[in-house]
Motif scaffolding. Structure first.
Motif, PDB file in Angstrom:
ATOM      1  N   PHE A  99       0.829  -1.202   0.000  1.00  0.00           N
ATOM      2  CA  PHE A  99       0.000   0.000   0.000  1.00  0.00           C
ATOM      3  C   PHE A  99       0.869   1.260   0.000  1.00  0.00           C
ATOM      4  CE2 PHE A  99      -2.158   3.366   2.431  1.00  0.00           C
ATOM      5  CZ  PHE A  99      -3.240   3.574   1.591  1.00  0.00           C
ATOM      6  N   LEU A 100       0.425   2.264  -0.753  1.00  0.00           N
ATOM      7  CA  LEU A 100       1.075   3.576  -0.766  1.00  0.00           C
ATOM      8  C   LEU A 100      -0.024   4.631  -0.744  1.00  0.00           C
ATOM      9  CD1 LEU A 100       3.752   5.223  -1.168  1.00  0.00           C
ATOM     10  CD2 LEU A 100       3.352   5.041  -3.622  1.00  0.00           C
ATOM     11  N   SER A 101       0.080   5.588   0.194  1.00  0.00           N
ATOM     12  CA  SER A 101      -1.016   6.564   0.275  1.00  0.00           C
ATOM     13  C   SER A 101      -0.751   7.769  -0.620  1.00  0.00           C
ATOM     14  CB  SER A 101      -1.245   7.002   1.727  1.00  0.00           C
ATOM     15  OG  SER A 101      -0.141   7.737   2.171  1.00  0.00           O
ATOM     16  N   LYS A 102      -1.843   8.316  -1.151  1.00  0.00           N
ATOM     17  CA  LYS A 102      -1.773   9.525  -1.983  1.00  0.00           C
ATOM     18  C   LYS A 102      -1.816  10.738  -1.059  1.00  0.00           C
ATOM     19  CE  LYS A 102      -4.473   7.853  -5.979  1.00  0.00           C
ATOM     20  NZ  LYS A 102      -5.782   7.956  -6.622  1.00  0.00           N
ATOM     21  N   PRO A 103      -1.148  11.839  -1.367  1.00  0.00           N
ATOM     22  CA  PRO A 103      -0.204  12.012  -2.461  1.00  0.00           C
ATOM     23  C   PRO A 103       1.140  11.353  -2.120  1.00  0.00           C
ATOM     24  CG  PRO A 103      -0.342  14.005  -1.154  1.00  0.00           C
ATOM     25  CD  PRO A 103      -1.313  13.048  -0.568  1.00  0.00           C
ATOM     26  N   PHE A 104       1.881  10.991  -3.160  1.00  0.00           N
ATOM     27  CA  PHE A 104       3.173  10.328  -2.960  1.00  0.00           C
ATOM     28  C   PHE A 104       4.236  11.025  -3.791  1.00  0.00           C
ATOM     29  CE2 PHE A 104       0.552   8.173  -6.079  1.00  0.00           C
ATOM     30  CZ  PHE A 104       1.329   8.311  -7.227  1.00  0.00           C
ATOM     31  N   THR A 105       5.488  10.819  -3.422  1.00  0.00           N
ATOM     32  CA  THR A 105       6.583  11.414  -4.194  1.00  0.00           C
ATOM     33  C   THR A 105       7.083  10.391  -5.217  1.00  0.00           C
ATOM     34  OG1 THR A 105       8.312  10.579  -2.738  1.00  0.00           O
ATOM     35  CG2 THR A 105       7.350  12.721  -2.163  1.00  0.00           C
ATOM     36  N   LYS A 106       7.870  10.869  -6.143  1.00  0.00           N
ATOM     37  CA  LYS A 106       8.464   9.986  -7.162  1.00  0.00           C
ATOM     38  C   LYS A 106       9.304   8.900  -6.473  1.00  0.00           C
ATOM     39  CE  LYS A 106      11.339  10.158 -11.310  1.00  0.00           C
ATOM     40  NZ  LYS A 106      12.045  10.997 -12.265  1.00  0.00           N
ATOM     41  N   ASP A 107      10.102   9.297  -5.479  1.00  0.00           N
ATOM     42  CA  ASP A 107      10.959   8.352  -4.755  1.00  0.00           C
ATOM     43  C   ASP A 107      10.150   7.272  -4.043  1.00  0.00           C
ATOM     44  OD1 ASP A 107      13.285   9.428  -5.570  1.00  0.00           O
ATOM     45  OD2 ASP A 107      13.766  10.485  -3.702  1.00  0.00           O
ATOM     46  N   GLU A 108       9.074   7.698  -3.380  1.00  0.00           N
ATOM     47  CA  GLU A 108       8.238   6.730  -2.643  1.00  0.00           C
ATOM     48  C   GLU A 108       7.670   5.676  -3.593  1.00  0.00           C
ATOM     49  OE1 GLU A 108       6.461   9.410   1.044  1.00  0.00           O
ATOM     50  OE2 GLU A 108       5.530   9.556  -0.925  1.00  0.00           O
ATOM     51  N   LEU A 109       7.161   6.132  -4.731  1.00  0.00           N
ATOM     52  CA  LEU A 109       6.578   5.207  -5.705  1.00  0.00           C
ATOM     53  C   LEU A 109       7.652   4.270  -6.273  1.00  0.00           C
ATOM     54  CD1 LEU A 109       4.037   4.319  -7.350  1.00  0.00           C
ATOM     55  CD2 LEU A 109       4.801   5.893  -9.114  1.00  0.00           C
ATOM     56  N   GLN A 110       8.766   4.838  -6.694  1.00  0.00           N
ATOM     57  CA  GLN A 110       9.826   4.013  -7.293  1.00  0.00           C
ATOM     58  C   GLN A 110      10.371   2.973  -6.303  1.00  0.00           C
ATOM     59  OE1 GLN A 110      12.576   6.957  -8.840  1.00  0.00           O
ATOM     60  NE2 GLN A 110      11.603   6.926 -10.845  1.00  0.00           N
ATOM     61  N   THR A 111      10.502   3.364  -5.031  1.00  0.00           N
ATOM     62  CA  THR A 111      10.999   2.436  -4.007  1.00  0.00           C
ATOM     63  C   THR A 111      10.039   1.268  -3.832  1.00  0.00           C
ATOM     64  OG1 THR A 111      12.103   4.247  -2.873  1.00  0.00           O
ATOM     65  CG2 THR A 111      11.743   2.256  -1.594  1.00  0.00           C
ATOM     66  N   LYS A 112       8.730   1.560  -3.719  1.00  0.00           N
ATOM     67  CA  LYS A 112       7.720   0.500  -3.555  1.00  0.00           C
ATOM     68  C   LYS A 112       7.730  -0.450  -4.749  1.00  0.00           C
ATOM     69  CE  LYS A 112       5.196   1.259   0.233  1.00  0.00           C
ATOM     70  NZ  LYS A 112       5.163   0.315   1.336  1.00  0.00           N
ATOM     71  N   VAL A 113       7.770   0.129  -5.947  1.00  0.00           N
ATOM     72  CA  VAL A 113       7.743  -0.674  -7.174  1.00  0.00           C
ATOM     73  C   VAL A 113       8.958  -1.601  -7.218  1.00  0.00           C
ATOM     74  CG1 VAL A 113       8.029  -0.503  -9.697  1.00  0.00           C
ATOM     75  CG2 VAL A 113       6.310   0.880  -8.539  1.00  0.00           C
ATOM     76  N   LYS A 114      10.124  -1.052  -6.914  1.00  0.00           N
ATOM     77  CA  LYS A 114      11.360  -1.831  -6.925  1.00  0.00           C
ATOM     78  C   LYS A 114      11.280  -2.987  -5.926  1.00  0.00           C
ATOM     79  CE  LYS A 114      16.179  -0.857  -7.497  1.00  0.00           C
ATOM     80  NZ  LYS A 114      17.275  -0.508  -6.729  1.00  0.00           N
ATOM     81  N   GLU A 115      10.809  -2.661  -4.706  1.00  0.00           N
ATOM     82  CA  GLU A 115      10.683  -3.689  -3.652  1.00  0.00           C
ATOM     83  C   GLU A 115       9.772  -4.822  -4.104  1.00  0.00           C
ATOM     84  OE1 GLU A 115       9.246  -1.760  -0.125  1.00  0.00           O
ATOM     85  OE2 GLU A 115      11.170  -0.766   0.253  1.00  0.00           O
ATOM     86  N   LEU A 116       8.623  -4.468  -4.654  1.00  0.00           N
ATOM     87  CA  LEU A 116       7.656  -5.490  -5.072  1.00  0.00           C
ATOM     88  C   LEU A 116       8.195  -6.344  -6.210  1.00  0.00           C
ATOM     89  CD1 LEU A 116       4.375  -3.459  -4.708  1.00  0.00           C
ATOM     90  CD2 LEU A 116       4.794  -5.663  -3.630  1.00  0.00           C
ATOM     91  N   LEU A 117       8.878  -5.735  -7.148  1.00  0.00           N
ATOM     92  CA  LEU A 117       9.437  -6.499  -8.274  1.00  0.00           C
ATOM     93  C   LEU A 117      10.572  -7.410  -7.818  1.00  0.00           C
ATOM     94  CD1 LEU A 117       9.365  -3.779 -11.056  1.00  0.00           C
ATOM     95  CD2 LEU A 117       7.940  -5.818 -10.957  1.00  0.00           C
ATOM     96  N   GLU A 118      11.370  -6.951  -6.857  1.00  0.00           N
ATOM     97  CA  GLU A 118      12.469  -7.781  -6.343  1.00  0.00           C
ATOM     98  C   GLU A 118      11.943  -8.927  -5.497  1.00  0.00           C
ATOM     99  OE1 GLU A 118      15.304  -5.169  -4.489  1.00  0.00           O
ATOM    100  OE2 GLU A 118      15.952  -4.407  -6.425  1.00  0.00           O
ATOM    101  N   GLU A 119      10.897  -8.646  -4.717  1.00  0.00           N
ATOM    102  CA  GLU A 119      10.278  -9.670  -3.868  1.00  0.00           C
ATOM    103  C   GLU A 119       9.755 -10.818  -4.724  1.00  0.00           C
ATOM    104  OE1 GLU A 119       6.542  -9.372  -1.073  1.00  0.00           O
ATOM    105  OE2 GLU A 119       8.043  -7.890  -0.512  1.00  0.00           O
ATOM    106  N   GLU A 120       9.178 -10.444  -5.864  1.00  0.00           N
ATOM    107  CA  GLU A 120       8.651 -11.432  -6.800  1.00  0.00           C
ATOM    108  C   GLU A 120       9.770 -12.365  -7.276  1.00  0.00           C
ATOM    109  OE1 GLU A 120       5.322 -12.515  -9.484  1.00  0.00           O
ATOM    110  OE2 GLU A 120       5.695 -12.054  -7.426  1.00  0.00           O
ATOM    111  N   LYS A 121      10.918 -11.794  -7.606  1.00  0.00           N
ATOM    112  CA  LYS A 121      12.045 -12.595  -8.074  1.00  0.00           C
ATOM    113  C   LYS A 121      12.536 -13.503  -6.956  1.00  0.00           C
ATOM    114  CE  LYS A 121      16.578 -12.504 -10.207  1.00  0.00           C
ATOM    115  NZ  LYS A 121      16.851 -13.783  -9.588  1.00  0.00           N
ATOM    116  N   GLU A 122      12.585 -12.958  -5.734  1.00  0.00           N
ATOM    117  CA  GLU A 122      13.027 -13.746  -4.585  1.00  0.00           C
ATOM    118  C   GLU A 122      12.124 -14.941  -4.348  1.00  0.00           C
ATOM    119  OE1 GLU A 122      13.641 -11.537  -0.924  1.00  0.00           O
ATOM    120  OE2 GLU A 122      14.949 -10.195  -2.042  1.00  0.00           O
TER     121      GLU A 122
END
Length: 197
Positions: A99-122
């Protein structure tokens, strides 16, 4: 390139997310119904789904329910301004949801996306290790369960097909084993062609 689907009925939010995630291939839609049609009927595969909760028609939560019911296990990031605690706890009952609450910054969004994509690979790599272990020890039912998880995580990967080939060979089902081997080789070819581009 990783494929991401964004579902939000506000055009400016969709455009902002697309702008923030320009390193990815991003599709965007307005409703859960459109998303379900694209994913389940047209069999479109995504590495990540980003959705609002308040959508016209079905809600983001209903979308998550439908996808998980149909064993579509890709990570889902819910981006929303107002979330009641009971909806949050319902959401987190499902695996691979953040979950990410609005409004969000570019960094917050990119960090969440990266984490979720890496978790999937793991989780794919972890299932691979466990499946191999079960194949070696001859616990074929448990191996099959792990291989099925890998199919759900990465449907277009040749690896689960190779493992299924090994498993079916051990079970003496040569015909079906051969089909999985063919599928693995075909997917391998597709992967290699993609890399050559």
């Amino acid at each position: 390139m990783k494929k991401i689907l964004v579902i939000d009925d506000e055009r400016n939010v969709r455009m902002l997310i697309e702008k923030f995630l320009e390193d990815y291939e991003v599709d965007s839609l307005v409703s859960a119904e459109e998303a379900l049609k694209k994913i389940l009927e047209n069999n479109t595969k995504y590495d990540l789904i980003i959705t609002d909760l308040k959508l016209p028609g079905k809600s983001g939560l209903e979308l998550i329910r439908e996808l998980r019911k149909n064993v579509y296990n890709c990570p889902i990031l819910v981006v929303s301004a107002y979330v009641k605690p009971e909806i949050l706890s319902e959401m987190f009952k499902y695996e691979n949801v953040d979950f990410l609450s609005k409004p969000f910054t570019k960094d917050e969004l990119q960090t969440k996306v990266k984490e979720l994509l890496e978790e999937e690979k793991e989780s794919f790599d972890k299932s691979l290790r466990i499946a191999n272990k079960y194949l070696e020890t001859g616990d074929l039912n448990k191996a099959e369960k792990m291989i099925k998880q890998m199919f759900a995580i990465a449907p277009s990967s040749p690896i689960p097909h190779y493992l299924m080939y090994e498993l079916l060979k051990k079970r003496g089902n040569a015909t079906l084993a051969e089909k999985h081997l063919k599928a693995a080789k075909a997917l391998d070819e597709v992967e290699n062609n993609e890399k050559d581009k």
